[in-house]
Scaffold this active site. Sequence first.
Site, PDB file in Angstrom:
ATOM      1  N   HIS A  33      29.595  -3.594 -46.582  1.00 60.71           N
ATOM      2  CA  HIS A  33      28.701  -2.805 -45.727  1.00 60.71           C
ATOM      3  C   HIS A  33      28.121  -1.594 -46.445  1.00 60.71           C
ATOM      4  O   HIS A  33      26.917  -1.357 -46.430  1.00 60.71           O
ATOM      5  CB  HIS A  33      29.445  -2.349 -44.464  1.00 60.71           C
ATOM      6  CG  HIS A  33      28.594  -1.476 -43.594  1.00 60.71           C
ATOM      7  ND1 HIS A  33      28.529  -0.102 -43.736  1.00 60.71           N
ATOM      8  CD2 HIS A  33      27.741  -1.788 -42.593  1.00 60.71           C
ATOM      9  CE1 HIS A  33      27.683   0.395 -42.855  1.00 60.71           C
ATOM     10  NE2 HIS A  33      27.184  -0.605 -42.153  1.00 60.71           N
ATOM     11  N   GLU A  75      28.729 -11.941 -38.095  1.00 60.26           N
ATOM     12  CA  GLU A  75      27.791 -11.040 -38.770  1.00 60.26           C
ATOM     13  C   GLU A  75      28.387 -10.605 -40.097  1.00 60.26           C
ATOM     14  O   GLU A  75      29.570 -10.239 -40.177  1.00 60.26           O
ATOM     15  CB  GLU A  75      27.516  -9.813 -37.888  1.00 60.26           C
ATOM     16  CG  GLU A  75      26.316  -9.014 -38.340  1.00 60.26           C
ATOM     17  CD  GLU A  75      26.617  -7.682 -38.995  1.00 60.26           C
ATOM     18  OE1 GLU A  75      25.669  -7.014 -39.419  1.00 60.26           O
ATOM     19  OE2 GLU A  75      27.816  -7.315 -39.124  1.00 60.26           O
ATOM     20  N   GLU A 134      23.037  -9.980 -42.491  1.00 59.22           N
ATOM     21  CA  GLU A 134      22.310  -8.718 -42.679  1.00 59.22           C
ATOM     22  C   GLU A 134      22.115  -8.453 -44.155  1.00 59.22           C
ATOM     23  O   GLU A 134      23.081  -8.341 -44.927  1.00 59.22           O
ATOM     24  CB  GLU A 134      23.040  -7.543 -42.028  1.00 59.22           C
ATOM     25  CG  GLU A 134      22.220  -6.271 -42.245  1.00 59.22           C
ATOM     26  CD  GLU A 134      22.720  -5.029 -41.555  1.00 59.22           C
ATOM     27  OE1 GLU A 134      23.664  -5.106 -40.754  1.00 59.22           O
ATOM     28  OE2 GLU A 134      22.140  -3.964 -41.849  1.00 59.22           O
ATOM     29  N   ASP A 145      27.482  -8.484 -43.910  1.00 62.65           N
ATOM     30  CA  ASP A 145      26.602  -7.577 -44.659  1.00 62.65           C
ATOM     31  C   ASP A 145      26.587  -7.978 -46.126  1.00 62.65           C
ATOM     32  O   ASP A 145      27.661  -8.127 -46.735  1.00 62.65           O
ATOM     33  CB  ASP A 145      27.118  -6.141 -44.562  1.00 62.65           C
ATOM     34  CG  ASP A 145      27.097  -5.613 -43.147  1.00 62.65           C
ATOM     35  OD1 ASP A 145      26.016  -5.601 -42.536  1.00 62.65           O
ATOM     36  OD2 ASP A 145      28.178  -5.221 -42.649  1.00 62.65           O
ATOM     37  N   ASP A 175      32.945  -5.317 -32.557  1.00 60.99           N
ATOM     38  CA  ASP A 175      34.134  -5.473 -33.415  1.00 60.99           C
ATOM     39  C   ASP A 175      35.228  -6.247 -32.673  1.00 60.99           C
ATOM     40  O   ASP A 175      36.117  -6.824 -33.305  1.00 60.99           O
ATOM     41  CB  ASP A 175      34.714  -4.097 -33.793  1.00 60.99           C
ATOM     42  CG  ASP A 175      33.737  -3.207 -34.541  1.00 60.99           C
ATOM     43  OD1 ASP A 175      32.745  -3.719 -35.085  1.00 60.99           O
ATOM     44  OD2 ASP A 175      33.980  -1.980 -34.583  1.00 60.99           O
ATOM     45  N   LYS A 179      21.286  -5.811 -46.686  1.00 68.22           N
ATOM     46  CA  LYS A 179      21.236  -4.362 -46.833  1.00 68.22           C
ATOM     47  C   LYS A 179      20.232  -3.982 -47.914  1.00 68.22           C
ATOM     48  O   LYS A 179      20.020  -4.720 -48.884  1.00 68.22           O
ATOM     49  CB  LYS A 179      22.631  -3.830 -47.205  1.00 68.22           C
ATOM     50  CG  LYS A 179      23.661  -3.918 -46.080  1.00 68.22           C
ATOM     51  CD  LYS A 179      23.304  -2.997 -44.930  1.00 68.22           C
ATOM     52  CE  LYS A 179      24.421  -2.892 -43.901  1.00 68.22           C
ATOM     53  NZ  LYS A 179      23.977  -2.159 -42.686  1.00 68.22           N
ATOM     54  N   HIS A 228      31.073  -8.573 -35.333  1.00 63.18           N
ATOM     55  CA  HIS A 228      30.490  -7.566 -36.216  1.00 63.18           C
ATOM     56  C   HIS A 228      31.354  -7.368 -37.465  1.00 63.18           C
ATOM     57  O   HIS A 228      32.482  -6.886 -37.365  1.00 63.18           O
ATOM     58  CB  HIS A 228      30.380  -6.251 -35.432  1.00 63.18           C
ATOM     59  CG  HIS A 228      29.778  -5.120 -36.176  1.00 63.18           C
ATOM     60  ND1 HIS A 228      30.434  -3.928 -36.383  1.00 63.18           N
ATOM     61  CD2 HIS A 228      28.568  -4.992 -36.771  1.00 63.18           C
ATOM     62  CE1 HIS A 228      29.660  -3.110 -37.056  1.00 63.18           C
ATOM     63  NE2 HIS A 228      28.520  -3.723 -37.304  1.00 63.18           N
ATOM     64  N   ARG A 229      30.839  -7.784 -38.607  1.00 64.52           N
ATOM     65  CA  ARG A 229      31.583  -7.772 -39.884  1.00 64.52           C
ATOM     66  C   ARG A 229      32.848  -8.636 -39.766  1.00 64.52           C
ATOM     67  O   ARG A 229      33.868  -8.330 -40.380  1.00 64.52           O
ATOM     68  CB  ARG A 229      31.939  -6.337 -40.303  1.00 64.52           C
ATOM     69  CG  ARG A 229      30.762  -5.349 -40.239  1.00 64.52           C
ATOM     70  CD  ARG A 229      31.142  -3.942 -40.633  1.00 64.52           C
ATOM     71  NE  ARG A 229      30.115  -2.978 -40.242  1.00 64.52           N
ATOM     72  CZ  ARG A 229      30.236  -1.657 -40.301  1.00 64.52           C
ATOM     73  NH1 ARG A 229      31.354  -1.124 -40.783  1.00 64.52           N
ATOM     74  NH2 ARG A 229      29.268  -0.860 -39.908  1.00 64.52           N
TER      75      ARG A 229
HETATM   76  O1  G3P Z   1      24.719  -6.205 -36.555  1.00 59.40           O
HETATM   77  C1  G3P Z   1      24.365  -4.920 -36.295  1.00 59.40           C
HETATM   78  C2  G3P Z   1      25.012  -3.907 -37.174  1.00 59.40           C
HETATM   79  O2  G3P Z   1      25.772  -4.560 -38.145  1.00 59.40           O
HETATM   80  C3  G3P Z   1      24.094  -2.971 -37.810  1.00 59.40           C
HETATM   81  O3  G3P Z   1      24.727  -1.842 -38.298  1.00 59.40           O
HETATM   82  O4  G3P Z   1      25.670  -0.400 -39.986  1.00 59.40           O
HETATM   83  O5  G3P Z   1      27.123  -2.004 -38.800  1.00 59.40           O
HETATM   84  O6  G3P Z   1      25.488  -2.821 -40.470  1.00 59.40           O
HETATM   85  P1  G3P Z   1      25.810  -1.779 -39.448  1.00 59.40           P
HETATM   86 CA    CA Z   2      25.816  -5.108 -40.357  1.00 57.54          CA
END
Ligand code: G3P
Ligand code: CA
Length: 248
Positions: free
Chosen positions: A57, A42, A117, A44, A237, A119, A15-16
Amino acid sequence: MLLRERGEPPAVVAHRGHSAQAPENTMAAFVDARRAGADWIEVDVRIAADGVPVVMHDPTVDRTTGGTGRVAGLTAEEIVALDAGSWFGPGFAGEPVPTFAEVVEELGRRGGRLLLELKHPHTRDDVARVLGMAADAGLTDRLVVQSFRPSILADVAAVAPGLPRALLTTTLHENPVAVCGELVLSSYHPAAVDVLERPELVDALHAAGVATMVWTVNDEALWPRLASLGVDGLISDRTADLVTWCGG
Ligand code: G3P
Ligand code: CA
């Protein structure tokens, strides 16, 4: 690519990047995620004032850099010059904000799957430009696009019809299977707590040919519970810890 075989552990989604160990959405976090053994990274993406996709993000640069202002109000040159590492720890001082072009170039060269992702906001032209960069980097076969916005996913479908799409949700739909059918989705990405409250959901999605990845699961007590429900991916994470838990 998304549906896991019975008996296989869930895919590990960084995640990120490996954001427990390095500043989120930086090359340091992405490189560390790969090193730790992530199946997916992942990322953003937002669009800077000059139309360049950058990796961030929040809608502003305030939380994760030394600067201030909206991403959409700064040029890419201004954004990449910011320090995106010091807030996380002195060892990362000077770590820049990557452009999306840098991330896909590195992924294309070194390997790895991208959970991208988009945004809000992204115009259809923005979507086309971002996906064009990913395609040019050779990522088309190892790319899934996710968004909280069905309208952005509709634009993805319009500009890249065959690309797998996933809907992120903060609240479960009453009938997620129907939503996935309407939007022609490959995967559905709810919050982990929602799946635990509706344990029949993963099987129902699978019966419709739709995968399920859940976010953001940092509590290791939840990993076996979600895995036993059949989720296809855990977005966390804690990349290295999750890889170890999944069996390396
Ligand atoms: O991959 C899921 C998650 O990234 C979605 O929420 O806010 O962390 O981008 P957020
Ligand atoms: Ca995300």
